[in-house]
Write a protein that holds these residues in place. Structure first.
Motif, PDB file in Angstrom:
ATOM      1  N   ARG A   1      -6.990  -2.278  -4.453  1.00 15.94           N
ATOM      2  CA  ARG A   1      -8.393  -2.527  -4.802  1.00 15.94           C
ATOM      3  C   ARG A   1      -9.309  -1.446  -4.247  1.00 15.94           C
ATOM      4  O   ARG A   1     -10.237  -0.993  -4.914  1.00 15.94           O
ATOM      5  CB  ARG A   1      -8.821  -3.892  -4.274  1.00 15.94           C
ATOM      6  N   ALA A   2      -9.049  -1.025  -3.012  1.00 14.65           N
ATOM      7  CA  ALA A   2      -9.896   0.007  -2.398  1.00 14.65           C
ATOM      8  C   ALA A   2      -9.799   1.316  -3.164  1.00 14.65           C
ATOM      9  O   ALA A   2     -10.811   1.991  -3.415  1.00 14.65           O
ATOM     10  CB  ALA A   2      -9.494   0.203  -0.938  1.00 14.65           C
TER      11      ALA A   2
ATOM     12  N   ILE B   1      -9.314   3.195   4.258  1.00 10.97           N
ATOM     13  CA  ILE B   1      -8.161   3.396   3.376  1.00 10.97           C
ATOM     14  C   ILE B   1      -6.931   3.899   4.134  1.00 10.97           C
ATOM     15  O   ILE B   1      -5.823   3.392   3.905  1.00 10.97           O
ATOM     16  CB  ILE B   1      -8.539   4.320   2.205  1.00 10.97           C
ATOM     17  N   PRO B   2      -7.037   4.868   5.062  1.00  9.43           N
ATOM     18  CA  PRO B   2      -5.837   5.260   5.813  1.00  9.43           C
ATOM     19  C   PRO B   2      -5.194   4.107   6.580  1.00  9.43           C
ATOM     20  O   PRO B   2      -3.963   4.038   6.685  1.00  9.43           O
ATOM     21  CB  PRO B   2      -6.360   6.339   6.766  1.00  9.43           C
ATOM     22  N   LEU B   3      -6.014   3.187   7.090  1.00  6.29           N
ATOM     23  CA  LEU B   3      -5.445   2.040   7.795  1.00  6.29           C
ATOM     24  C   LEU B   3      -4.707   1.114   6.829  1.00  6.29           C
ATOM     25  O   LEU B   3      -3.632   0.600   7.144  1.00  6.29           O
ATOM     26  CB  LEU B   3      -6.547   1.277   8.523  1.00  6.29           C
ATOM     27  N   LEU B   4      -5.283   0.903   5.654  1.00  3.20           N
ATOM     28  CA  LEU B   4      -4.598   0.093   4.653  1.00  3.20           C
ATOM     29  C   LEU B   4      -3.308   0.765   4.190  1.00  3.20           C
ATOM     30  O   LEU B   4      -2.298   0.092   3.941  1.00  3.20           O
ATOM     31  CB  LEU B   4      -5.514  -0.160   3.456  1.00  3.20           C
ATOM     32  N   GLU B   5      -3.332   2.080   4.073  1.00  2.00           N
ATOM     33  CA  GLU B   5      -2.121   2.814   3.692  1.00  2.00           C
ATOM     34  C   GLU B   5      -1.028   2.634   4.739  1.00  2.00           C
ATOM     35  O   GLU B   5       0.151   2.463   4.401  1.00  2.00           O
ATOM     36  CB  GLU B   5      -2.439   4.295   3.509  1.00  2.00           C
TER      37      GLU B   5
ATOM     38  N   TYR C   1      -8.506  -4.689   9.983  1.00  2.00           N
ATOM     39  CA  TYR C   1      -9.520  -3.709  10.360  1.00  2.00           C
ATOM     40  C   TYR C   1      -9.841  -2.794   9.177  1.00  2.00           C
ATOM     41  O   TYR C   1     -11.005  -2.503   8.884  1.00  2.00           O
ATOM     42  CB  TYR C   1      -9.014  -2.909  11.555  1.00  2.00           C
ATOM     43  N   GLY C   2      -8.797  -2.352   8.480  1.00  2.00           N
ATOM     44  CA  GLY C   2      -9.012  -1.476   7.332  1.00  2.00           C
ATOM     45  C   GLY C   2      -9.830  -2.140   6.247  1.00  2.00           C
ATOM     46  O   GLY C   2     -10.717  -1.519   5.652  1.00  2.00           O
TER      47      GLY C   2
ATOM     48  N   ALA D   1     -14.837   5.627   5.646  1.00  2.00           N
ATOM     49  CA  ALA D   1     -13.713   6.409   5.129  1.00  2.00           C
ATOM     50  C   ALA D   1     -12.415   6.149   5.876  1.00  2.00           C
ATOM     51  O   ALA D   1     -11.330   6.448   5.359  1.00  2.00           O
ATOM     52  CB  ALA D   1     -14.036   7.903   5.186  1.00  2.00           C
ATOM     53  N   GLN D   2     -12.489   5.584   7.098  1.00  2.00           N
ATOM     54  CA  GLN D   2     -11.272   5.328   7.863  1.00  2.00           C
ATOM     55  C   GLN D   2     -10.528   4.096   7.375  1.00  2.00           C
ATOM     56  O   GLN D   2      -9.389   3.846   7.776  1.00  2.00           O
ATOM     57  CB  GLN D   2     -11.622   5.157   9.352  1.00  2.00           C
TER      58      GLN D   2
END
Length: 216
Positions: free
Chosen positions: A97-98, A75-79, A62-63, A72-73
């Motif tokens: 990469r992001a 990167i927090p999901l990838l984190e 999803y991220g 903007a949501q």
């Protein structure tokens, strides 16, 4: 450069005893993405996230799609995926990469270095390390990372293509620097080597043409 990261590594999901309502929507989303229908994937990803907002695999998929949409949501999901599932190298690659594309090179370098400390023999992490170094104009580290990736996985065509693309950009930069120093023959050799490494990239050929035109 083509995105190479894939889902992999052991999952903590089973350890947490989570339910499985998120699996069906996630699999449906991934099928859509593989078929090139990312727009059709979004409703499935949203449903998967509602059922499993802390599942690293869900947050990764999803991220990534949100990042592609400049949401903007993403990167927090990838984190979250990177933090909660150390074995999920794809999350490390996508987060790096992001961050790099956003211009946050310091954080990007920190994330990929953290991933390499965990998995020093993962060639995909070395590819992303090379990409991150290129984004910072750090050609020596980019070249070293690409060479490390090749040493680990010379049989993987994806790794070879990505590593050679990084090396081509390093060689092209070397040619530019040699030209500034007035070393014409080595300059041309570097441009030719860059073109041989990545024939799809037009810059080295253009640079060779410019050099020849200056020579008359």
């Amino acid at each position: 450069m083509a995105m190479m990261a894939t889902f992999g590594g052991a999952s903590k999901t089973q350890e947490r005893g989570e339910g499985h309502d998120w699996r069906g929507p996630l699999m449906a989303a991934l099928r859509c993405i593989r078929a090139g229908n990312s727009a059709d994937a979004m409703p499935h990803l949203e449903l998967a996230y509602r059922h499993g907002p802390q599942i690293p695999e869900v947050c990764l998929a999803y991220g990534r799609e949100l990042v592609l949409r400049e949401d903007a949501q993403g990167i927090p999901l990838l984190e979250l995926a990177h933090r909660e599932e150390p074995g999920l190298s794809a999350a490390t690659c996508e987060l790096t990469r992001a961050l790099s594309e956003r211009g946050d090179h310091g954080r990007a370098t920190h994330v990929i270095e953290e991933g390499l400390q965990r998995h020093p023999r993962d060639p995909l992490l070395w590819i992303v390390r090379g990409e991150t170094a290129l984004a910072c104009d750090d050609h020596p580290n980019a070249e070293n990372a690409a060479q490390r990736a090749l040493a680990l996985s010379r049989e993987d065509d994806r790794v070879c293509l990505a590593a050679n693309a990084i090396l081509a950009r390093c060689e092209n930069q070397r040619g530019t620097e040699l030209g500034k120093a007035g070393e014409i023959q080595p300059e041309l050799f570097s441009f030719k080597r860059a073109r041989d490494l990545d024939p799809r990239w037009a810059a080295p050929l253009a640079n060779m043409g410019t050099t020849f035109s200056l020579l008359g």
